[in-house]
Structures are given as C-alpha cells and as structure tokens.
Design an enzyme around this catalytic site. Structure first.
Site, short mmCIF file in Angstrom:
data_model
loop_
_atom_site.label_atom_id
_atom_site.label_comp_id
_atom_site.label_asym_id
_atom_site.label_seq_id
_atom_site.Cartn_x
_atom_site.Cartn_y
_atom_site.Cartn_z
N LYS A 15 -1.53 3.68 -3.59
CA LYS A 15 -0.77 4.93 -3.61
C LYS A 15 -1.68 6.05 -3.14
CE LYS A 15 1.64 7.95 -6.76
NZ LYS A 15 2.15 8.23 -8.08
N LEU A 16 -1.15 6.92 -2.28
CA LEU A 16 -2.00 7.93 -1.65
C LEU A 16 -2.72 8.82 -2.66
CD1 LEU A 16 -2.45 8.22 1.32
CD2 LEU A 16 -0.91 10.15 1.35
N SER A 17 -2.02 9.19 -3.74
CA SER A 17 -2.65 10.11 -4.68
C SER A 17 -3.86 9.47 -5.36
CB SER A 17 -1.64 10.54 -5.74
OG SER A 17 -1.19 9.42 -6.44
N LYS A 18 -3.93 8.13 -5.30
CA LYS A 18 -5.05 7.47 -5.97
C LYS A 18 -6.13 7.06 -4.97
CE LYS A 18 -2.74 5.71 -10.05
NZ LYS A 18 -1.29 5.77 -9.77
N SER A 19 -5.92 7.34 -3.71
CA SER A 19 -6.87 6.82 -2.73
C SER A 19 -7.71 7.92 -2.12
CB SER A 19 -6.11 6.08 -1.63
OG SER A 19 -5.73 7.00 -0.63
#
Ligand code: GLU
Length: 303
Positions: free
Chosen positions: A228-232
């Site tokens: 997930k983008l927010s975690k990457s």
C-alpha cells in the site's frame, strides 16, 4: 416528473501525514463521481486517534485538496468534536443489548486468531472496550458500485466489532457509520483497502436503525512490491505547487482518457474538463493498481 437523484459523497482522510498519490486518487474519484451525479461532495477530518495524528496534517491536507481544486461543498466535519454523537450511538446499542463491555486483551484473543466470539478475559481489572455483538449467522452481502457482489461472514472473519477501544478512543467503524449518516452521505467512494470494513459498517447501520448508503471502492494504489502506497517508500506527498501532473496521473489510474484533459494549464480549467469528460463506466474494476511513484510526474500504469 422525477427530480434529480440526490447524491452526496465525501472524502474522509485521517490526519496521519500529508496526502500522497493514493489519497489523491480516492479524493479525485469521489469528487468526480459526485460532480457526475450533480451531487455534493463533503470533506470530513477523521481525527479520532491522537496517538497516530501528525500535528498540522489536517490543515495541510485541506490545503492540498484546495490546491487540487477540491473544496468541501459544506462545512468540514471534525471527528474530534463528535464525542457526544458517538456516545449517544453506543448508549443506544448498550441499552438495547446490541453492544457489551469487554475486557479481553489482544493476547487473550490470540488463541482464537484475534476474533472475538465470547469473552475470555484473563484480567478483570483492565479498562473495558465496548463491542457490537455479532450474531453467528451475521453474513453480510452488498453490491459494490465497482467491485461487484461482496459477501462476508462477519462472525467468522471479523467477530464482535470494537466500537470504543479499551484506551477510551472511539473506533473508526463506529465513527464512520455515525458520521456518514449525520452528513447525509448517499454514496461512499473510497479505496479498496476499506472493502472488508464495509460489511461490519452495514451491520452497525442495521443495529442503529440507519439506512445503508451505496458503496464504491476504487483501486488501491500499490508500489511495485504490492505494498500500500502509504506504507511504502514511494509514498511521497503530492506537491501543492505542481497539481496538474499529479492530477493527470490520477486521472489515468482512474481509467480515463488522457486526451480529455490534455494541454490545460489551470487547475480550475483541468477540473472543469475532467468533470465534463469523466466516464464512470471506464473506472478499472480492480482492487489494486501499481504506480511507479518516484516523483510527482511519475507515470501510472494499471495492471
Ligand atoms: N479515514 C480513513 C482513511 O483515511 C477513510 C475512511 C473512509 O473513507 O471510510 O483511511
């Protein structure tokens, strides 16, 4: 003669940081659908969880939305000011026996995969959480506007839903249901990471005697590793000073024709062209899309 179909959508970010490309896609998708249906679009700040909140993030998010041409059609609702409404909803459920106090800890529940079906608390002095009682037969099915029919066995897959956490904070699931109703939301459009929260929100609406809105879950933006983008690492905030390239990338991720918004040099012109040319039927019916987000002009590619 019938009037226009009433439509009210919303975007409800949690102020845990600046808006990144994934949030922009959800915001733009919900805004475009609201405009397409000649409806309203509201913003709600989900500032319910002070330990996860980043100071200044809520205002920065609202500023970013403004820089991208998206402004709430009504007052912004702040969840941190809604305690009385959440308390009232929980009291209603407790009074009717649909909710109960629970002292189980995570470690108590570890033996049953974290799924609460009955209290197994080992420490009776712990402060209690409040949970919604989920019947064994509680299977929920709904037709998502993009993802089709979704069925979940809430009792087996989720268990009794936390409404107020043991640390005293209100749970997202409760607040979202109370506030979607309070704001008169007819259409919830958000990222597919919340697809599996929807059945428990529907159960909660039923327990509170509230109507269920329509739901449409947009593809979640993931990086090349499927995170997930927010975690990457690729979760760079979108740049308020360069909205057009990020808008164009979000438009493409939403399955729209690039030519329809090409060559525009102002955000207001871009948004007008986007709402005039938006075609909901070409939204990609997938739950995730990869995005090579090295910077704000990166090219999006659906898989
Ligand atoms: N606040 C949630 C988030 O930022 C979204 C809630 C919703 O759209 O229902 O992930």
């Amino acid at each position: 003669m019938t009037g226009p179909v009433p439509y009210r959508g919303r975007f409800a970010p949690s102020p845990t940081g600046r808006l990144h490309f994934g949030s922009l896609v959800a915001a733009l998708g919900s805004w475009l659908l609201a405009r397409h249906h000649r409806g309203e679009w509201l913003v709600r700040v989900e500032d319910l969880d002070p330990p996860r909140e980043v100071a200044g993030a809520a205002h920065a998010q609202l500023e970013t939305l403004g820089a991208f041409g998206m402004v709430s059609d009504g007052p912004v609702l702040w969840q941190s000011r809604r305690h009385a409404a959440y308390q009232q909803a929980v009291d209603q459920l407790l009074d009717g026996g649909a909710a109960f106090f629970c002292r189980c800890s995570r470690s108590d529940l570890a033996a049953v995969d974290g799924i609460h079906r009955r209290c197994v608390a080992s420490d009776s002095r712990r402060l209690p959480a409040i949970r919604l009682r989920v019947d064994d037969a509680a299977q929920v099915a709904f037709d998502d506007g993009l993802q089709g029919r979704i069925v979940q066995d809430v009792a087996r897959e989720v268990g009794d839903v936390v409404l107020r956490r043991a640390d005293g904070y209100w749970a997202y699931q409760l607040a979202v249901v109370v506030d979607d109703h309070a704001q008169g939301i007819t259409d919830v459009v958000r990222g597919a990471d919340l697809l599996d929260s929807t059945p428990r929100q529907i159960l909660l609406q039923q327990a509170l005697g509230l109507p269920t809105p329509r739901y449409l879950h947009l593809p979640l933006i993931v990086d090349a590793q499927g995170q997930k983008l927010s975690k990457s690492m690729a979760a760079l905030p979108v740049d308020d000073d360069a909205p057009l390239s990020a808008l164009a990338a979000a438009w493409q991720v939403l399955g729209q024709r690039p030519g329809a918004v090409a060559g525009l040099s102002s955000v207001s012109g871009w948004m007008a062209a986007a709402s005039a040319n938006f075609q909901p039927e070409t939204l990609p019916k997938v739950t995730s899309t990869t995005f090579a987000a090295l910077h704000n002009t990166a090219v999006a590619r659906a898989v």
